[in-house]
Design a protein around this motif. Sequence first.
Motif, mmCIF file in Angstrom:
data_model
loop_
_atom_site.group_PDB
_atom_site.id
_atom_site.type_symbol
_atom_site.label_atom_id
_atom_site.label_comp_id
_atom_site.label_asym_id
_atom_site.label_seq_id
_atom_site.Cartn_x
_atom_site.Cartn_y
_atom_site.Cartn_z
ATOM 1 N N TYR A 2 44.030 -46.430 -33.193
ATOM 2 C CA TYR A 2 44.656 -46.535 -34.536
ATOM 3 C C TYR A 2 46.109 -45.984 -34.199
ATOM 4 C CZ TYR A 2 45.838 -43.582 -38.689
ATOM 5 O OH TYR A 2 46.586 -43.097 -39.538
ATOM 6 N N LYS A 15 50.562 -46.906 -39.234
ATOM 7 C CA LYS A 15 50.333 -46.980 -40.932
ATOM 8 C C LYS A 15 51.089 -48.136 -41.438
ATOM 9 C CE LYS A 15 49.110 -42.197 -41.601
ATOM 10 N NZ LYS A 15 49.354 -41.587 -40.160
ATOM 11 N N ASP A 72 44.631 -39.517 -26.280
ATOM 12 C CA ASP A 72 45.264 -39.571 -27.828
ATOM 13 C C ASP A 72 46.583 -38.995 -27.837
ATOM 14 O OD1 ASP A 72 43.250 -40.979 -28.774
ATOM 15 O OD2 ASP A 72 41.985 -39.214 -29.430
ATOM 16 N N ILE A 106 46.912 -43.818 -46.428
ATOM 17 C CA ILE A 106 46.520 -43.676 -44.926
ATOM 18 C C ILE A 106 45.657 -45.241 -44.540
ATOM 19 C CG2 ILE A 106 45.231 -42.761 -42.919
ATOM 20 C CD1 ILE A 106 45.991 -40.220 -44.208
ATOM 21 N N ARG A 131 36.082 -42.766 -39.135
ATOM 22 C CA ARG A 131 35.109 -43.246 -38.177
ATOM 23 C C ARG A 131 34.159 -42.092 -37.842
ATOM 24 N NH1 ARG A 131 40.266 -44.739 -34.897
ATOM 25 N NH2 ARG A 131 39.672 -42.600 -33.817
ATOM 26 N N SER A 161 50.433 -36.625 -34.013
ATOM 27 C CA SER A 161 49.843 -38.081 -34.201
ATOM 28 C C SER A 161 50.702 -38.626 -35.493
ATOM 29 C CB SER A 161 48.515 -38.369 -34.341
ATOM 30 O OG SER A 161 47.833 -37.400 -35.132
ATOM 31 N N ARG A 162 50.628 -38.187 -36.594
ATOM 32 C CA ARG A 162 51.394 -38.577 -37.651
ATOM 33 C C ARG A 162 52.842 -38.858 -37.526
ATOM 34 N NH1 ARG A 162 48.675 -36.541 -43.407
ATOM 35 N NH2 ARG A 162 46.808 -37.228 -42.261
ATOM 36 N N ALA A 217 39.182 -42.728 -29.673
ATOM 37 C CA ALA A 217 39.338 -44.309 -30.027
ATOM 38 C C ALA A 217 39.206 -44.695 -28.513
ATOM 39 C CB ALA A 217 40.666 -44.418 -30.742
ATOM 40 N N MET A 246 53.122 -41.560 -34.662
ATOM 41 C CA MET A 246 53.049 -43.029 -34.860
ATOM 42 C C MET A 246 54.271 -43.674 -36.066
ATOM 43 S SD MET A 246 49.397 -43.317 -37.301
ATOM 44 C CE MET A 246 48.509 -42.076 -36.235
ATOM 45 N N SER A 252 41.253 -33.383 -36.197
ATOM 46 C CA SER A 252 41.309 -33.266 -37.545
ATOM 47 C C SER A 252 40.130 -34.472 -37.730
ATOM 48 C CB SER A 252 42.715 -33.974 -37.915
ATOM 49 O OG SER A 252 42.836 -35.171 -37.260
ATOM 50 N N SER A 278 42.450 -37.787 -43.112
ATOM 51 C CA SER A 278 43.173 -38.262 -41.769
ATOM 52 C C SER A 278 42.501 -39.732 -41.415
ATOM 53 C CB SER A 278 42.764 -37.121 -40.741
ATOM 54 O OG SER A 278 43.274 -37.296 -39.641
ATOM 55 N N GLY A 279 43.102 -40.552 -41.128
ATOM 56 C CA GLY A 279 42.656 -41.663 -40.780
ATOM 57 C C GLY A 279 41.665 -41.856 -39.703
ATOM 58 N N SER A 280 41.574 -41.226 -38.604
ATOM 59 C CA SER A 280 40.404 -41.405 -37.737
ATOM 60 C C SER A 280 39.297 -40.474 -38.014
ATOM 61 C CB SER A 280 41.029 -40.431 -36.264
ATOM 62 O OG SER A 280 41.126 -39.134 -36.521
#
Length: 324
Positions: free
Chosen positions: A16, A19, A282, A25, A142, A191-192, A12, A195, A105, A137-139
Amino acid sequence: MKATARAHTNIALIKYWGKRNESLILPANSNLSVTLDGFSTETTVHFQEDLKKDTFFLNEQNVEGNDLGKVAVFLDKVRALSGKEIYAQVQSVNHVPTAAGFASSASGLAALAAASAKAIGLSLNDKELSKLARQGSGSACRSIYGGFVEWQMGEREDGADSFAVQVADKSHWDIRIAAVVLSKTMKKVSSREGMRRTVETSPFYAGWLEQTPKDLQEIKQAIADKDFEKMGSIAEANCLRMHATTLGANPPFTYWQDTTMRVMQTVQHLREQGIPAFFTIDAGPNVKVLYLPEDEDKVKKRLQSIEGVEDIIVSKPGSGISYL
Ligand code: DP6
């Protein structure tokens, strides 16, 4: 009922971070990444009538416990979409040039989404696939696309308008992204979890939400104009702001280690010497360095000389999902 897909990971440039809905997500801010050609995951999903449960092999090792659980929870979503109650054997191989904590992920869930959807007979377009991968997983949403990719946060409660779109394809701009692998890395806050803690407790999070949409607008213009200094300086500042929010959390935390900071300082020194190089980080201690192809030798040489750096893996903008 078998399919194999390959996905590349992404880094990124506008993060991101946070949430607005944990179970679907849905992100609190839109964000932007570049897909990397140097790191990929290849996943085969085989649905079989005679299986009593899902099984998962990663790099040919049988995986049980939490990691199998995550795969099974994701396959539940695919089963629900297709209306078919059938279990699968999942085999994933991470193509990461070294073993130093770079398994991602993003590529993993994107490849799993693509292979499982195809194997079970869903025909999803890229937008639908991006929404499905997002729920793993959010990322990962992309990594459906190559090149430069924006994840549009959307507004709807059900997440129907939260998916990624391509901003520019990989041939738009020949830049380099060096992943700087550190020789020892400590266990990190995921990361979960990171954040979540930041959203709930950091007074700096409001500032993050205020600034990030401006960063996103500006970086899209910089990418369109191929203005490397502008793109790099926005990405670096956005990364620093994300990491600043973690210092304000309760309990406070940081992803940085001593070597992380040495790499950051080296990148700043390179700039003082007239070489346009910028960093981004990250949810971990490893650093990615952005630079132009003509500066490759100088940048690599400097990064390799830093104490605590084990390896440098260079990527170009990579491609999106493919089926094998
Ligand atoms: C710091 O996509 O790993 O890398 O959605 O909870 O699975 P979940 O998180 P994940 O978070 C990535 C956070 C980041 C920034 C980014 O990639 O945009």
